[in-house]
Design a protein around this motif. Structure first.
Motif, short mmCIF file in Angstrom:
data_model
loop_
_atom_site.label_atom_id
_atom_site.label_comp_id
_atom_site.label_asym_id
_atom_site.label_seq_id
_atom_site.Cartn_x
_atom_site.Cartn_y
_atom_site.Cartn_z
N UNK A 167 0.84 -1.20 0.00
CA UNK A 167 0.00 0.00 0.00
C UNK A 167 0.88 1.25 0.00
N UNK A 168 0.27 2.38 -0.37
CA UNK A 168 1.03 3.65 -0.36
C UNK A 168 1.23 4.13 1.07
N UNK A 169 0.24 3.94 1.93
CA UNK A 169 0.33 4.34 3.34
C UNK A 169 0.57 3.10 4.20
N UNK A 170 1.65 3.13 4.96
CA UNK A 170 2.07 1.95 5.73
C UNK A 170 2.15 2.30 7.21
N UNK A 171 1.65 1.39 8.06
CA UNK A 171 1.78 1.60 9.50
C UNK A 171 2.65 0.49 10.10
N UNK A 172 3.60 0.93 10.90
CA UNK A 172 4.49 0.00 11.60
C UNK A 172 4.41 0.31 13.09
N UNK A 173 4.35 -0.72 13.91
CA UNK A 173 4.33 -0.49 15.35
C UNK A 173 5.38 -1.36 16.01
N UNK A 174 6.12 -0.75 16.93
CA UNK A 174 7.09 -1.49 17.73
C UNK A 174 6.69 -1.35 19.19
N UNK A 175 6.55 -2.48 19.89
CA UNK A 175 6.20 -2.46 21.31
C UNK A 175 7.43 -2.94 22.09
N UNK A 176 8.01 -2.04 22.88
CA UNK A 176 9.22 -2.40 23.63
C UNK A 176 8.89 -3.10 24.95
#
Lengths: 397, 397
Positions: free
Chosen positions: B361-370
């Motif tokens: 996709x053109x819009x990407x979401x990434x999440x990192x949980x420490x």
């Protein structure tokens, strides 16, 4: 001091091998072994990345006593982000190497470089270690250097010798690089050997000093890897003993080998078409000089400008300005080669033909004089080309 | 709060213009004027680059009293690294603007963006200011926004309105960006207006808070420019007065305008094909979350992987590892969209089709949980494409 042929087996009393055991799908060499004929002192510097790979943790433990007799390195798999199982695999690598060589497993330095997050194919690894142990040669350094390559395009070795009170002492090394982390590859790695005897503490402090001037003075893309390691092994086979007070010549030789290996890493930087030496002088401190030089060397805008063969000094002064070094905007001078482009923060009339010749060459020198003090630093970087993007975008996990 | 049309002239009591005066060889608009009908409170945040351009120094001085009535901005020339003469040119711009508008020169904010190191063509600049002063319109915000563009490919405006105890208050803004420094262009610049009345100190603290969540939460290439400036002007024309205790709705509106402008800058990042939102949660502190998120957002290896549409989570965890945030390698989780790829620092079996859809996709979401605490941060970046190198390599000084 003079340059000699070879790498880690150039000094006396070392044997090495490089074999293919199938970790790399290409069938290229992927298992590297280096062994000292006798127990040796050793020291190392490791990545500060908090996601450090399993072999980094294990090798730190094994080197805590300043002793090592062998180094085993596989390429093609970094054994990083592999959890407890990965740590057990690293221990197993040391055990198998120790058993094959008749050495205590705690005297083995283990390193891995390659893809992150994939469990080690331990059947192949074990077979590779046994195969490598059977093929150790006194001139095996070149094979060992080839077997640690990942996205590297050429083998990286350097060696020197010098006279130490009538005894010929040798220092040799091998390295791999390309990107700080290449395509999921965890990367910067170097092994240096010497046939001088050096006590572990002195060896460590000399290595730290050499690294500051070499591996910590280069940048390809600013990314710090999970697997970086530089290890030096000193077996004393030459009979020469380096101690505090007589260490200058050895330090110079160690510096030279580390600097040449570091430069080779930059020359083989992913997609690199230019090799750029950046001198910052006149800084308020050596630390400030290093900060300013690294800010220039890490700037994508500076690096793409060099790829475009454009004398874009505005990007250089801007990088100096945000580097956190002490800067007086009305004092900054910038030189390309011998030609001064900027004086006291302002562009001056410069010889465009001379500057053009500087930036069209493969090797480029840039100097920034902050005119605030005597702090100086020299760093090396490469340009930033389409191929950097290509290499790093087209690699698929 | 609702979105409304327009930008800096959406609030009451402002007029603006954008004209072409020939600084840009293209003939495009290059002189932008914004004027409040009445004297106004104002606050600004400036670049920390020590090579800061002349207008940055002058505008800091002019805003020291918290007052401003007009903003004059030229594009095409940054007036940076131009020495004392450049500072005199900035003063002259304020004087000419003040004279043309009948305002004290000290109430003019001056900004310049464009090529570094070239003296300002003051004859063109003066003519442009006079022309612009004669063409001020209550709906001139769009022209003003167009006239601050350099390598930008589209105009960046956003405005909102909200109810404040029965009074409609508006906040509007314009911005420019592209690269942090585009081809010798000194870059990030935003002007926000409101028809609320806000005391200068409160306005400044609210601007700092908004910038932390917006312009300081984006990165295109990590380079910090010599000319960055964000200024907010509050003229009170709506009759609403924001004070400590009733400021929440205004802060939300200011945040919203700044965040939308910041996102537009990222969407227009040089060569960008992807817009990437990075959330770091579970950090030991908010500061740690921001450090980890910015390390990911600034990594060339992460950005080229997104261009290549590769779910290269190894590069993300490596960036977290070197970010200087507190990290426990055995706790880190990574999500692409809703899909978890990494759990406790190790890759898990994930749905490749779902992850593929996220990264294509053109819009990407990434999440990192420490998983260490409650610190959270959200930042935006773009990918790193061939065109970034092309734009920045092919531009010649």
């Amino acid at each position: 001091m003079k340059e000699i042929k070879g790498g880690v087996t150039a000094p006396q009393g070392y044997k090495a091998s490089g074999v293919a055991c199938g970790i790399k799908q290409s069938g290229n060499l992927d298992m590297s072994l280096l062994v000292s004929d006798t127990p040796a002192n050793a020291a190392a510097v490791f990545t500060t990345n908090k996601m450090a790979a399993a072999p980094v943790h294990l090798s730190k433990k094994h080197l805590a006593d300043g002793q090592a007799q062998a180094v085993v390195i596989n390429s093609g798999n970094a054994n990083a982000c592999t959890g407890d199982g990965g740590y057990e695999d690293a221990i197993k690598m040391a055990q198998v190497t120790g058993a094959a060589l008749g050495i205590d497993a705690h005297d083995i330095v283990v390193s891995s470089t390659g893809i992150i997050g994939v469990p080690m194919p331990m059947d192949k690894v074990e077979a590779g270690i046994k195969d490598g142990a059977a093929k150790l040669y006194a001139d095996g350094g070149g094979c060992a250097a080839e077997a640690i390559m990942t996205t590297d395009t050429f083998v990286k070795e350097h060696a020197v010798s010098f006279d130490f009170d009538g005894i010929e002492v040798k220092v040799g090394g091998m390295a791999k690089g390309s990107g700080m982390i290449a395509p999921n590859m965890a990367t910067m790695l170097a092994v240096v050997t010497t046939d001088a005897a050096v006590a572990p503490e002195l060896l460590k402090s000399m290595l730290v000093s050499a690294i500051d001037k070499s591996f910590n003075s280069i940048t390809v893309d600013g990314d710090t890897s999970t697997n970086d390691m530089v290890v030096v092994v000193a077996n004393g086979a030459s009979g020469a003993e380096v101690t505090t007070g007589n260490e200058a010549a050895f330090q110079a030789a160690l510096d030279k080998v580390c600097i040449e290996l570091a430069k080779l890493i930059v020359r083989d930087g992913e997609g690199a078409t230019k090799f750029i030496e950046i001198d910052v002088v006149g800084a308020a401190s050596a630390g400030d000089a290093k900060k300013a030089a690294m800010a220039i060397a890490n700037s994508n805008l500076v690096k793409t400008a060099f790829f475009g063969q454009d004398p874009n000094w505005g990007r250089i002064v801007a990088a100096v300005g945000y580097s956190s070094a002490e800067v007086d905007a009305s004092k900054v001078d910038v030189y390309y080669g011998e030609e001064k482009l900027v004086e006291n923060g302002r562009v001056v009339a410069y010889d465009e033909a001379k500057v053009g010749a500087v930036i069209q060459a493969k090797d480029i020198k840039v100097k920034v004089d902050l005119k605030l003090g005597s702090g100086a630093a020299r760093v090396w970087t490469c340009d930033f080309s389409y191929d950097y993007v290509k290499i790093n975008a087209e690699y698929h996990t």
